[in-house]
Design an enzyme around this catalytic site. Structure first.
Site, PDB file in Angstrom:
ATOM      1  N   ARG A  10       0.784  -0.894  -0.101  1.00  0.00           N
ATOM      2  CA  ARG A  10      -0.028  -0.097  -0.086  1.00  0.00           C
ATOM      3  C   ARG A  10       0.673   1.305   0.011  1.00  0.00           C
ATOM      4  O   ARG A  10       0.791   2.131  -0.904  1.00  0.00           O
ATOM      5  CB  ARG A  10      -1.063   0.006   1.205  1.00  0.00           C
ATOM      6  N   TYR A  55     -16.639  16.318 -15.104  1.00  0.00           N
ATOM      7  CA  TYR A  55     -16.810  14.972 -15.396  1.00  0.00           C
ATOM      8  C   TYR A  55     -17.942  14.817 -14.062  1.00  0.00           C
ATOM      9  O   TYR A  55     -17.842  15.303 -12.808  1.00  0.00           O
ATOM     10  CB  TYR A  55     -15.615  14.218 -15.040  1.00  0.00           C
ATOM     11  N   ASP A  80      -7.316  18.754 -13.951  1.00  0.00           N
ATOM     12  CA  ASP A  80      -7.434  17.412 -14.529  1.00  0.00           C
ATOM     13  C   ASP A  80      -7.308  17.230 -16.108  1.00  0.00           C
ATOM     14  O   ASP A  80      -7.736  17.767 -16.996  1.00  0.00           O
ATOM     15  CB  ASP A  80      -9.241  17.111 -14.501  1.00  0.00           C
ATOM     16  N   LYS A 103      -8.507   6.340 -19.092  1.00  0.00           N
ATOM     17  CA  LYS A 103      -8.859   6.739 -20.307  1.00  0.00           C
ATOM     18  C   LYS A 103      -7.515   6.531 -21.232  1.00  0.00           C
ATOM     19  O   LYS A 103      -7.156   5.555 -21.851  1.00  0.00           O
ATOM     20  CB  LYS A 103      -9.398   8.292 -20.237  1.00  0.00           C
TER      21      LYS A 103
HETATM   22  C1  LIG Z   1     -13.120   9.400 -16.119  1.00  0.00           C
HETATM   23  C2  LIG Z   1     -13.042  10.577 -15.717  1.00  0.00           C
HETATM   24  C3  LIG Z   1     -12.727  10.734 -14.241  1.00  0.00           C
HETATM   25  C4  LIG Z   1     -12.887   9.736 -13.223  1.00  0.00           C
HETATM   26  O1  LIG Z   1     -11.862   8.781 -13.225  1.00  0.00           O
HETATM   27  P1  LIG Z   1     -12.233   7.132 -12.857  1.00  0.00           P
HETATM   28  O2  LIG Z   1     -10.906   6.329 -13.459  1.00  0.00           O
HETATM   29  O3  LIG Z   1     -13.342   6.873 -13.666  1.00  0.00           O
HETATM   30  O4  LIG Z   1     -12.481   7.010 -11.516  1.00  0.00           O
HETATM   31  C5  LIG Z   1     -12.263  12.087 -13.836  1.00  0.00           C
HETATM   32  N1  LIG Z   1     -11.953  12.973 -14.841  1.00  0.00           N
HETATM   33  C6  LIG Z   1     -12.373  13.032 -16.104  1.00  0.00           C
HETATM   34  C7  LIG Z   1     -12.191  14.145 -17.139  1.00  0.00           C
HETATM   35  C8  LIG Z   1     -12.837  11.715 -16.772  1.00  0.00           C
HETATM   36  O5  LIG Z   1     -13.113  11.518 -17.781  1.00  0.00           O
END
Ligand SMILES: *Cc1c(COP(=O)(O)O)cnc(C)c1O
Length: 381
Positions: free
Chosen positions: A46, A98, A171, A196
């Site tokens: 962890r 998101y 982000d 992604k």
């Molecule tokens: C999918 C996404 C998230 C969240 O991520 P997860 O891996 O699904 O928890 C956050 N920000 C953006 C822009 C996303 O597309």
């Protein structure tokens, strides 16, 4: 070394024990100690794991930060980051976010007394006014935003936020470090859903934080261990493998997105196309300045609303109707009923997530096939 070369050679050493060109997947949860508290840097997975360290080093190098940290999901990364802020802290965030990010911020409002406020990040003056209010601890930007592809001027907004001593978090899931590196514009922390584009193959859920300075990195490292939302070594390996092809994939995604955006923008049945690569994109100059490419996501509002959107979706074969984005295969999403269903209708519609909106994650198929499929779907609408 240029970026595409660094994807393969910067931060990914040959395995010193065997000469393997891939990092070993170390599945141990714990590590032997020669005497109490005498170890070789690894104690318990962890806290740190060798495969995860490889990924974290790579993430830090690619984003140009001091410290990279991997998490079990993008929202796991955000939840861990939010643990940093005492109750009463104000968070100034973009209004187009998101859906899961919005849901988690609102949960923290109800549960822990965090105070998120949502602003149009295209309007620097408006953002500045909100930042000036007391107890503002963080500016949270998504650029390009999900699903409307609105951009925030990272350098300009960071200057405003830093005057108020607020942390700037970006982000960077949509652009990836291949197209945009927020730390170069002064941002303090970059967040990713590695689910992604970084993973890139729709086969893992993961997240990341990259800190600009060692001090911020230390605090986040402490939180990562304290909270424990860490990814498995196998998932870390898969993200590393995905990152190696990030450069070529982003170029291919972009070609598909451009082809799709052009078909959509040429149709009378389409009310709006949101894609930073189009000449008519309202923030084109900022896109050019801040990003080295327009990315693989296109969203578009059909003039016929929900009915048209549902007709469009029926009979698609290359675009799979599914949540998520950034994988090699094309996906399409109806934000109002899928990814952004947790945002109340009134709020959603007030800033443009209408029932006629579709979001396309263009894969690496031949762009001509993607364009043809979209053209055929528009004929059905
Ligand atoms: C999918 C996404 C998230 C969240 O991520 P997860 O891996 O699904 O928890 C956050 N920000 C953006 C822009 C996303 O597309």
């Amino acid at each position: 070394m240029r970026f595409d070369t660094r994807l393969l050679h910067d931060g990914l050493p040959t395995d010193t024990a065997t000469g393997g060109v891939n990092p070993p997947i170390v599945l141990s949860s714990t590590f032997a100690q020669s005497a109490p508290n005498k170890n070789r840097g690894y104690v318990y997975s962890r806290s740190a794991n060798p495969t995860r360290t490889q990924l974290e080093t790579l993430l830090a190098r690619l984003e140009g930060g001091a410290t990279g940290l991997a998490f079990s999901s993008g929202l796991g990364a955000l939840a861990t980051l939010l643990e940093h802020f005492p109750s009463g802290s104000r968070i100034v965030a973009g209004q187009d976010l998101y859906g899961g990010t919005w849901r988690l911020l609102e949960h923290h409002r109800r549960q822990f007394g965090i105070e998120p406020v949502y602003v149009d990040t295209r309007d620097a003056e408006g953002v500045g006014r909100e930042l000036a209010r007391a107890r503002t601890a963080m500016l949270y930007l998504e650029t390009p935003s999900n699903p409307l592809l609105q951009l925030a001027d990272i350098a300009a907004l960071t200057r405003l936020a830093h005057r108020r001593r607020a942390l700037v978090v970006v982000d960077n899931t949509f652009a990836t470090p291949a197209l945009q590196r927020p730390i170069e514009y002064g941002a303090d922390i970059v967040l990713h859903s590695t689910t992604k584009y970084l993973g890139g193959h729709s086969d893992i859920i993961g997240g990341a934080l990259v800190a600009r300075t060692p001090q911020i990195g230390e605090r986040l490292t402490w939180l990562q261990n304290a909270v424990g939302a860490v990814p498995s070594p196998v998932d870390c390996f898969l993200v590393i493998r995905g990152i190696r092809t990030l450069g070529v994939r982003m170029r291919a995604h972009q070609q598909g997105a451009r082809a799709v955006a052009e078909v959509l923008s040429g149709s009378r049945k389409v009310r709006a196309v949101h894609y930073p690569g189009l000449a008519e994109f309202p923030q084109r100059a900022l896109a050019r300045r801040q990003m080295s490419g327009a990315g693989g996501i296109v969203s578009s509002e059909l003039a016929g609303g929900r009915r048209a959107a549902l007709r469009f979706l029926k009979g698609l074969s290359l675009f799979t109707l599914a949540e998520s984005l950034g994988g090699v295969e094309s996906l399409v999403d109806h934000p109002a009923s899928m990814t952004h269903a947790s945002v109340p209708r009134r709020e959603r519609e007030a800033h443009g997530i209408t029932d006629g909106l579709l979001r396309f994650s263009c894969g690496i198929e031949d762009p001509a096939d993607l364009a043809e499929e979209v053209r055929a779907a528009l004929r059905r609408v």
